[in-house]
Motif scaffolding. Structure first.
Motif, PDB file in Angstrom:
ATOM      1  N   VAL A   1       5.074   5.460  -6.576  1.00 10.21           N
ATOM      2  CA  VAL A   1       5.584   6.031  -7.816  1.00 10.21           C
ATOM      3  C   VAL A   1       6.989   6.584  -7.614  1.00 10.21           C
ATOM      4  O   VAL A   1       7.879   6.388  -8.451  1.00 10.21           O
ATOM      5  N   GLU A   2       7.209   7.247  -6.478  1.00 15.07           N
ATOM      6  CA  GLU A   2       8.538   7.806  -6.217  1.00 15.07           C
ATOM      7  C   GLU A   2       9.585   6.702  -6.128  1.00 15.07           C
ATOM      8  O   GLU A   2      10.712   6.858  -6.623  1.00 15.07           O
TER       9      GLU A   2
ATOM     10  N   ALA B   1       4.359   0.204 -11.705  1.00 16.75           N
ATOM     11  CA  ALA B   1       4.089   0.626 -10.334  1.00 16.75           C
ATOM     12  C   ALA B   1       2.606   0.361 -10.091  1.00 16.75           C
ATOM     13  O   ALA B   1       1.750   1.196 -10.386  1.00 16.75           O
ATOM     14  N   VAL B   2       2.308  -0.825  -9.578  1.00 20.57           N
ATOM     15  CA  VAL B   2       0.921  -1.296  -9.469  1.00 20.57           C
ATOM     16  C   VAL B   2       0.317  -0.751  -8.186  1.00 20.57           C
ATOM     17  O   VAL B   2       0.628  -1.207  -7.087  1.00 20.57           O
ATOM     18  N   ASN B   3      -0.544   0.229  -8.351  1.00 20.18           N
ATOM     19  CA  ASN B   3      -1.072   0.979  -7.214  1.00 20.18           C
ATOM     20  C   ASN B   3      -2.368   0.428  -6.654  1.00 20.18           C
ATOM     21  O   ASN B   3      -2.778   0.809  -5.550  1.00 20.18           O
ATOM     22  N   GLY B   4      -3.062  -0.452  -7.365  1.00 21.66           N
ATOM     23  CA  GLY B   4      -4.343  -0.975  -6.891  1.00 21.66           C
ATOM     24  C   GLY B   4      -4.677  -2.245  -7.640  1.00 21.66           C
ATOM     25  O   GLY B   4      -3.844  -3.135  -7.782  1.00 21.66           O
TER      26      GLY B   4
ATOM     27  N   VAL C   1       5.680  -1.522  -1.603  1.00 24.68           N
ATOM     28  CA  VAL C   1       5.965  -0.159  -1.139  1.00 24.68           C
ATOM     29  C   VAL C   1       4.670   0.463  -0.624  1.00 24.68           C
ATOM     30  O   VAL C   1       3.606   0.221  -1.194  1.00 24.68           O
ATOM     31  N   PRO C   2       4.705   1.255   0.436  1.00 27.02           N
ATOM     32  CA  PRO C   2       3.506   1.979   0.841  1.00 27.02           C
ATOM     33  C   PRO C   2       2.926   2.759  -0.345  1.00 27.02           C
ATOM     34  O   PRO C   2       3.677   3.351  -1.132  1.00 27.02           O
ATOM     35  N   ALA C   3       1.625   2.730  -0.462  1.00 26.93           N
ATOM     36  CA  ALA C   3       0.969   3.296  -1.647  1.00 26.93           C
ATOM     37  C   ALA C   3       1.408   4.731  -1.931  1.00 26.93           C
ATOM     38  O   ALA C   3       1.623   5.101  -3.088  1.00 26.93           O
TER      39      ALA C   3
ATOM     40  N   GLU D   1       4.612  12.251 -18.321  1.00 26.68           N
ATOM     41  CA  GLU D   1       5.434  13.207 -17.570  1.00 26.68           C
ATOM     42  C   GLU D   1       6.882  12.727 -17.625  1.00 26.68           C
ATOM     43  O   GLU D   1       7.142  11.517 -17.606  1.00 26.68           O
ATOM     44  N   THR D   2       7.808  13.648 -17.701  1.00 24.17           N
ATOM     45  CA  THR D   2       9.220  13.308 -17.656  1.00 24.17           C
ATOM     46  C   THR D   2       9.808  13.744 -16.321  1.00 24.17           C
ATOM     47  O   THR D   2       9.642  14.889 -15.913  1.00 24.17           O
ATOM     48  N   ARG D   3      10.456  12.808 -15.646  1.00 28.29           N
ATOM     49  CA  ARG D   3      11.121  13.103 -14.377  1.00 28.29           C
ATOM     50  C   ARG D   3      12.601  12.760 -14.535  1.00 28.29           C
ATOM     51  O   ARG D   3      12.991  11.598 -14.428  1.00 28.29           O
TER      52      ARG D   3
END
Length: 297
Positions: A226-227, A139-142, A220-222, A48-50
């Motif tokens: 990403v944001e 962005a390590v989410n888990g 960062v809060p999960a 995805e491109t943001r």
């Protein structure tokens, strides 16, 4: 190549240093395909491109995003494409659902012999990530275990969700970390903790511990992870890209060459930026107390 460039015989007068820097940076980059096709359907990742940021999501949630060869091939393809896309300034990599990546795919590895791993260049495709010029944020989410922890450490900046877990349990499988886990981890957390983590396979770090040790730069809060990573990537993407890429090159070399050689290389890169349009714009903008408008020239 870098050691040759940094030897006294190769340190040229200032007039030639910009050419040296540009040539060294350009020849360190792998073959580049066309830009990411947002319509393309990958099997194991989502793209995805943001704005000026490329986002890659590892997408094997049923396998906790285990890193099979095909997944890593797709990651490298997307990274090379973003690296070649002029309107992209940085990339974020994250994982779907509960895991960033819970390690290499054991089903793919378990029957390999030395000859198999040598012939297939089993870990060679991992090294391609280190040749990407644009900054990469993990962005390590888990779970980031084994190869997943190594993948995060290949990135330039690591942000962790508050539920993230980092570990190197390969010793329990009768092997050792083979994609940088014995080399990058010790530089991030120190020898004693790295030895404890790798030799026992039992010591996993939660997000707070990883932050305290310096493995990650922010927790960062999960739900915001990403944001927050994209926000930082966007800030980086707004800078002069030659400066960003040379800064990344200089910092990475601090892990690979003696201090004296690294300092010489830093000076070459620093001096090569003078006289560029972005250098003049950046300094004029500062003097005029306004935001710089970089053209990447």
């Amino acid at each position: 190549m870098l050691r040759n460039i940094l030897s006294p015989a190769f340190i040229r007068p200032l007039s030639n240093q910009k050419t040296l820097a540009v040539r060294a940076l350009s020849t360190s980059v792998i073959c580049r395909p066309a830009a990411v096709d947002e319509q393309k359907t990958y099997t194991h990742i989502l793209t995805e491109t943001r704005g000026k940021v490329g986002l890659i999501t590892l997408n094997r949630p049923k396998a906790l995003n285990a890193l099979c060869s095909d997944l890593f091939t797709e990651v490298n393809e997307a990274l090379r494409a973003y690296d070649n896309q002029s309107d992209i300034g940085a990339v974020v990599i994250t994982g779907s659902k509960k895991a960033f990546a819970a390690g290499a795919d054991i089903k793919e590895m378990k029957d390999n012999t030395f000859v198999d791993t040598y012939k297939t260049n089993f870990l060679g495709h991992w090294a391609e990530m280190t040749q990407i010029k644009k900054p990469i944020i993990a962005a390590v989410n888990g779970y980031a275990l084994g190869g997943g922890c190594e993948l995060a450490m290949m990135c330039d900046i690591i942000y962790a969700g508050d539920k993230a877990v980092f570990g190197q349990p390969e010793i329990k499988l009768g092997v050792i970390p083979g994609a940088g886990g014995t080399q990058r981890l010790v530089k991030a957390v120190g020898k004693s903790k790295a030895m404890e983590m790798v030799l026992t396979g039992n010591v996993n770090l939660n997000a707070t511990e990883a932050l305290q040790l310096g493995l990650v730069s922010k927790v960062v809060p999960a739900d915001d992870l990403v944001e927050e990573a994209v926000k930082t990537a966007s800030t980086i993407a707004s800078m002069s890209q030659p400066s960003v890429q040379m800064a990344k090159e200089a910092i990475n070399q601090s892990f690979e060459v003696p201090l004296s050689a690294g300092l010489r290389w830093e000076r070459i890169l620093f001096q090569s930026l003078f006289g560029t349009a972005d250098q003049r714009e950046g300094m004029n903008a500062f003097a005029e107390k306004r935001a710089a408008k970089f053209t990447n020239k």
